[in-house]
Scaffold this motif. Structure first.
Motif, PDB file in Angstrom:
ATOM      1  N   ILE A 175      34.106  53.088  52.153  1.00  0.00           N
ATOM      2  CA  ILE A 175      34.219  53.955  50.981  1.00  0.00           C
ATOM      3  C   ILE A 175      34.623  53.082  49.798  1.00  0.00           C
ATOM      4  O   ILE A 175      35.769  52.631  49.703  1.00  0.00           O
ATOM      5  N   ASP A 176      33.677  52.829  48.911  1.00  0.00           N
ATOM      6  CA  ASP A 176      33.909  52.002  47.731  1.00  0.00           C
ATOM      7  C   ASP A 176      34.546  52.842  46.628  1.00  0.00           C
ATOM      8  O   ASP A 176      34.314  54.050  46.539  1.00  0.00           O
ATOM      9  N   SER A 177      35.353  52.197  45.787  1.00  0.00           N
ATOM     10  CA  SER A 177      36.049  52.911  44.699  1.00  0.00           C
ATOM     11  C   SER A 177      36.752  54.156  45.227  1.00  0.00           C
ATOM     12  O   SER A 177      36.620  55.257  44.680  1.00  0.00           O
ATOM     13  N   ALA A 178      37.524  53.976  46.277  1.00  0.00           N
ATOM     14  CA  ALA A 178      38.168  55.117  46.945  1.00  0.00           C
ATOM     15  C   ALA A 178      39.178  55.830  46.053  1.00  0.00           C
ATOM     16  O   ALA A 178      39.518  56.990  46.303  1.00  0.00           O
ATOM     17  N   GLU A 179      39.642  55.153  44.997  1.00  0.00           N
ATOM     18  CA  GLU A 179      40.608  55.813  44.106  1.00  0.00           C
ATOM     19  C   GLU A 179      40.023  57.059  43.443  1.00  0.00           C
ATOM     20  O   GLU A 179      40.764  57.950  43.003  1.00  0.00           O
ATOM     21  N   LYS A 180      38.690  57.153  43.418  1.00  0.00           N
ATOM     22  CA  LYS A 180      38.062  58.337  42.823  1.00  0.00           C
ATOM     23  C   LYS A 180      38.318  59.594  43.652  1.00  0.00           C
ATOM     24  O   LYS A 180      38.215  60.719  43.140  1.00  0.00           O
ATOM     25  N   ILE A 181      38.639  59.405  44.931  1.00  0.00           N
ATOM     26  CA  ILE A 181      38.977  60.558  45.777  1.00  0.00           C
ATOM     27  C   ILE A 181      40.254  61.218  45.265  1.00  0.00           C
ATOM     28  O   ILE A 181      40.423  62.435  45.357  1.00  0.00           O
ATOM     29  N   LEU A 182      41.148  60.398  44.721  1.00  0.00           N
ATOM     30  CA  LEU A 182      42.414  60.921  44.200  1.00  0.00           C
ATOM     31  C   LEU A 182      42.201  61.874  43.034  1.00  0.00           C
ATOM     32  O   LEU A 182      43.059  62.721  42.751  1.00  0.00           O
ATOM     33  N   GLU A 183      41.065  61.758  42.358  1.00  0.00           N
ATOM     34  CA  GLU A 183      40.779  62.606  41.203  1.00  0.00           C
ATOM     35  C   GLU A 183      40.347  64.009  41.614  1.00  0.00           C
ATOM     36  O   GLU A 183      40.305  64.915  40.779  1.00  0.00           O
ATOM     37  N   GLN A 184      39.999  64.178  42.901  1.00  0.00           N
ATOM     38  CA  GLN A 184      39.529  65.472  43.376  1.00  0.00           C
ATOM     39  C   GLN A 184      40.713  66.381  43.683  1.00  0.00           C
ATOM     40  O   GLN A 184      41.714  65.949  44.263  1.00  0.00           O
ATOM     41  N   SER A 185      40.600  67.645  43.310  1.00  0.00           N
ATOM     42  CA  SER A 185      41.680  68.612  43.564  1.00  0.00           C
ATOM     43  C   SER A 185      41.704  69.068  45.015  1.00  0.00           C
ATOM     44  O   SER A 185      42.736  69.496  45.536  1.00  0.00           O
ATOM     45  N   ASN A 186      40.543  68.980  45.681  1.00  0.00           N
ATOM     46  CA  ASN A 186      40.437  69.412  47.074  1.00  0.00           C
ATOM     47  C   ASN A 186      39.988  68.235  47.933  1.00  0.00           C
ATOM     48  O   ASN A 186      38.940  67.641  47.674  1.00  0.00           O
ATOM     49  N   HIS A 187      40.768  67.908  48.952  1.00  0.00           N
ATOM     50  CA  HIS A 187      40.455  66.758  49.807  1.00  0.00           C
ATOM     51  C   HIS A 187      39.942  67.178  51.181  1.00  0.00           C
ATOM     52  O   HIS A 187      39.977  66.393  52.133  1.00  0.00           O
ATOM     53  N   LEU A 188      39.444  68.415  51.297  1.00  0.00           N
ATOM     54  CA  LEU A 188      39.010  68.925  52.589  1.00  0.00           C
ATOM     55  C   LEU A 188      37.855  68.105  53.166  1.00  0.00           C
ATOM     56  O   LEU A 188      37.843  67.791  54.359  1.00  0.00           O
ATOM     57  N   VAL A 189      36.881  67.750  52.330  1.00  0.00           N
ATOM     58  CA  VAL A 189      35.740  66.967  52.810  1.00  0.00           C
ATOM     59  C   VAL A 189      36.211  65.612  53.338  1.00  0.00           C
ATOM     60  O   VAL A 189      35.773  65.155  54.402  1.00  0.00           O
ATOM     61  N   PHE A 190      37.120  64.980  52.610  1.00  0.00           N
ATOM     62  CA  PHE A 190      37.677  63.700  53.053  1.00  0.00           C
ATOM     63  C   PHE A 190      38.424  63.861  54.374  1.00  0.00           C
ATOM     64  O   PHE A 190      38.313  63.030  55.279  1.00  0.00           O
ATOM     65  N   GLN A 191      39.168  64.953  54.505  1.00  0.00           N
ATOM     66  CA  GLN A 191      39.923  65.216  55.730  1.00  0.00           C
ATOM     67  C   GLN A 191      38.990  65.401  56.923  1.00  0.00           C
ATOM     68  O   GLN A 191      39.199  64.812  57.992  1.00  0.00           O
ATOM     69  N   ILE A 192      37.952  66.214  56.745  1.00  0.00           N
ATOM     70  CA  ILE A 192      36.989  66.453  57.838  1.00  0.00           C
ATOM     71  C   ILE A 192      36.328  65.149  58.256  1.00  0.00           C
ATOM     72  O   ILE A 192      36.212  64.834  59.448  1.00  0.00           O
ATOM     73  N   LEU A 193      35.904  64.382  57.262  1.00  0.00           N
ATOM     74  CA  LEU A 193      35.210  63.117  57.526  1.00  0.00           C
ATOM     75  C   LEU A 193      36.094  62.161  58.323  1.00  0.00           C
ATOM     76  O   LEU A 193      35.683  61.637  59.367  1.00  0.00           O
ATOM     77  N   THR A 194      37.305  61.913  57.833  1.00  0.00           N
ATOM     78  CA  THR A 194      38.165  60.927  58.493  1.00  0.00           C
ATOM     79  C   THR A 194      38.628  61.396  59.875  1.00  0.00           C
ATOM     80  O   THR A 194      38.669  60.602  60.818  1.00  0.00           O
ATOM     81  N   GLU A 195      38.956  62.677  60.005  1.00  0.00           N
ATOM     82  CA  GLU A 195      39.422  63.174  61.294  1.00  0.00           C
ATOM     83  C   GLU A 195      38.331  63.109  62.362  1.00  0.00           C
ATOM     84  O   GLU A 195      38.561  62.623  63.478  1.00  0.00           O
ATOM     85  N   GLU A 196      37.135  63.578  62.030  1.00  0.00           N
ATOM     86  CA  GLU A 196      36.073  63.643  63.028  1.00  0.00           C
ATOM     87  C   GLU A 196      35.512  62.267  63.361  1.00  0.00           C
ATOM     88  O   GLU A 196      35.185  61.986  64.514  1.00  0.00           O
ATOM     89  N   LEU A 197      35.397  61.382  62.365  1.00  0.00           N
ATOM     90  CA  LEU A 197      34.883  60.044  62.657  1.00  0.00           C
ATOM     91  C   LEU A 197      35.929  59.191  63.383  1.00  0.00           C
ATOM     92  O   LEU A 197      35.575  58.373  64.240  1.00  0.00           O
ATOM     93  N   THR A 198      37.191  59.370  63.049  1.00  0.00           N
ATOM     94  CA  THR A 198      38.240  58.657  63.783  1.00  0.00           C
ATOM     95  C   THR A 198      38.204  59.050  65.249  1.00  0.00           C
ATOM     96  O   THR A 198      38.324  58.199  66.148  1.00  0.00           O
ATOM     97  N   GLU A 199      38.020  60.317  65.509  1.00  0.00           N
ATOM     98  CA  GLU A 199      37.932  60.810  66.890  1.00  0.00           C
ATOM     99  C   GLU A 199      36.762  60.181  67.636  1.00  0.00           C
ATOM    100  O   GLU A 199      36.827  59.970  68.848  1.00  0.00           O
ATOM    101  N   LYS A 200      35.704  59.847  66.907  1.00  0.00           N
ATOM    102  CA  LYS A 200      34.519  59.249  67.515  1.00  0.00           C
ATOM    103  C   LYS A 200      34.583  57.718  67.531  1.00  0.00           C
ATOM    104  O   LYS A 200      33.606  57.061  67.895  1.00  0.00           O
ATOM    105  N   GLY A 201      35.711  57.145  67.117  1.00  0.00           N
ATOM    106  CA  GLY A 201      35.880  55.697  67.218  1.00  0.00           C
ATOM    107  C   GLY A 201      35.459  54.899  66.006  1.00  0.00           C
ATOM    108  O   GLY A 201      35.338  53.672  66.087  1.00  0.00           O
TER     109      GLY A 201
END
Length: 265
Positions: A175-201
């Motif tokens: 994830i390039d320029s990840a600081e742009k995620i901080l600008e988002q008011s809702n981090h649900l998409v980021f949460q789903i992505l990291t949780e499910e991909l972490t579970e898959k290794g």
């Protein structure tokens, strides 16, 4: 289990022997039993029996996408029609070492320090191997659906992407320029992505401006993404002098410009 009157062929016996040598067992199925079993696994059914499925195109689509995204990231500077390359092998080695120890990586540095260029150099070192790699930009996380991050040219779904590469030994999401995620008011998409991909290794590489590094670490910890930090430092005066000598680059007289080229990207 074999149905009545079914015997094992020499080919099946060879497959069973190979499986046994790898601590695996084979269960043979025939006729409707196969469809019944596969129907319980939507991804497998979609891949092998859905005539309209495009899942098999995922590997080539991902490769093309990565090439397209990295094309706009420079690992060198053009001066007098020559490529000026800044040595970054130590940073690439640090990425490799951290990933080998199952660490996620947060790369921080000032604008123009070459954070993305370092990751591109890492990608160039593994793109022709079995490592699965996928690049996103923090600005893409303003979407309302995680599927939007994986549509590519074939309108794939996140679940197809996630399940297709499950068996790969090494999987890296950048994830390039990840600081742009901080600008988002809702981090649900980021949460789903990291949780499910972490579970898959999957493992993660993030780049982030130095000024946002602390806030980024806080966000990552909130979603249980632990990272080792690699700091890309500005060029030292001796490094700049070595480049001037090697490439015959005249040193600018303006002190402000001299300061700016310490972060040449």
């Amino acid at each position: 289990a074999l149905p009545i009157c079914k015997t094992i062929t020499d080919r099946q016996k060879g497959i069973e022997d190979a499986a046994k040598s790898n601590s695996m067992t084979i269960e043979w199925m025939f006729g409707d039993n196969v469809l019944d079993a596969v129907a319980k696994i939507p991804f497998a059914y979609d891949l092998f029996f859905n005539l309209h499925s495009n899942t098999f195109k995922l590997p080539s689509a991902v490769c093309k996408y990565n090439e397209r995204r990295f094309k706009n990231i420079n690992t060198h500077i053009i001066f007098n029609q020559q490529e000026v390359r800044i040595k970054r092998k130590n940073y690439v080695s640090a990425i490799i070492e951290n990933l080998a120890h199952q660490n996620n990586v947060l790369i921080v540095g000032e604008s123009g320090s070459g954070k993305s260029a370092v990751v591109k150099q890492y990608w160039e070192s593994i793109k022709d191997t079995e490592v699965v790699f996928y690049i996103l930009n923090g600005g893409q996380f303003g979407t309302g659906s995680v599927n939007d991050l994986f549509r590519l040219d074939e309108d794939f779904a996140f679940s197809s992407f996630r399940d297709f590469f499950t068996g790969a030994e090494k999987k890296i999401l950048f994830i390039d320029s990840a600081e742009k995620i901080l600008e988002q008011s809702n981090h649900l998409v980021f949460q789903i992505l990291t949780e499910e991909l972490t579970e898959k290794g999957w493992q993660f590489i993030f780049t982030c401006k130095s000024s946002s590094a602390d806030d980024m670490q806080t966000l990552l910890k909130e979603y249980s993404v632990r990272c080792s930090t690699i700091e890309i430092k500005e060029l030292k005066e001796e490094e700049l002098s070595a480049l001037e000598k090697e490439y015959q680059i005249p040193k600018p007289g303006n002190e402000k410009i001299q300061k700016q080229i310490l972060n040449p990207f």
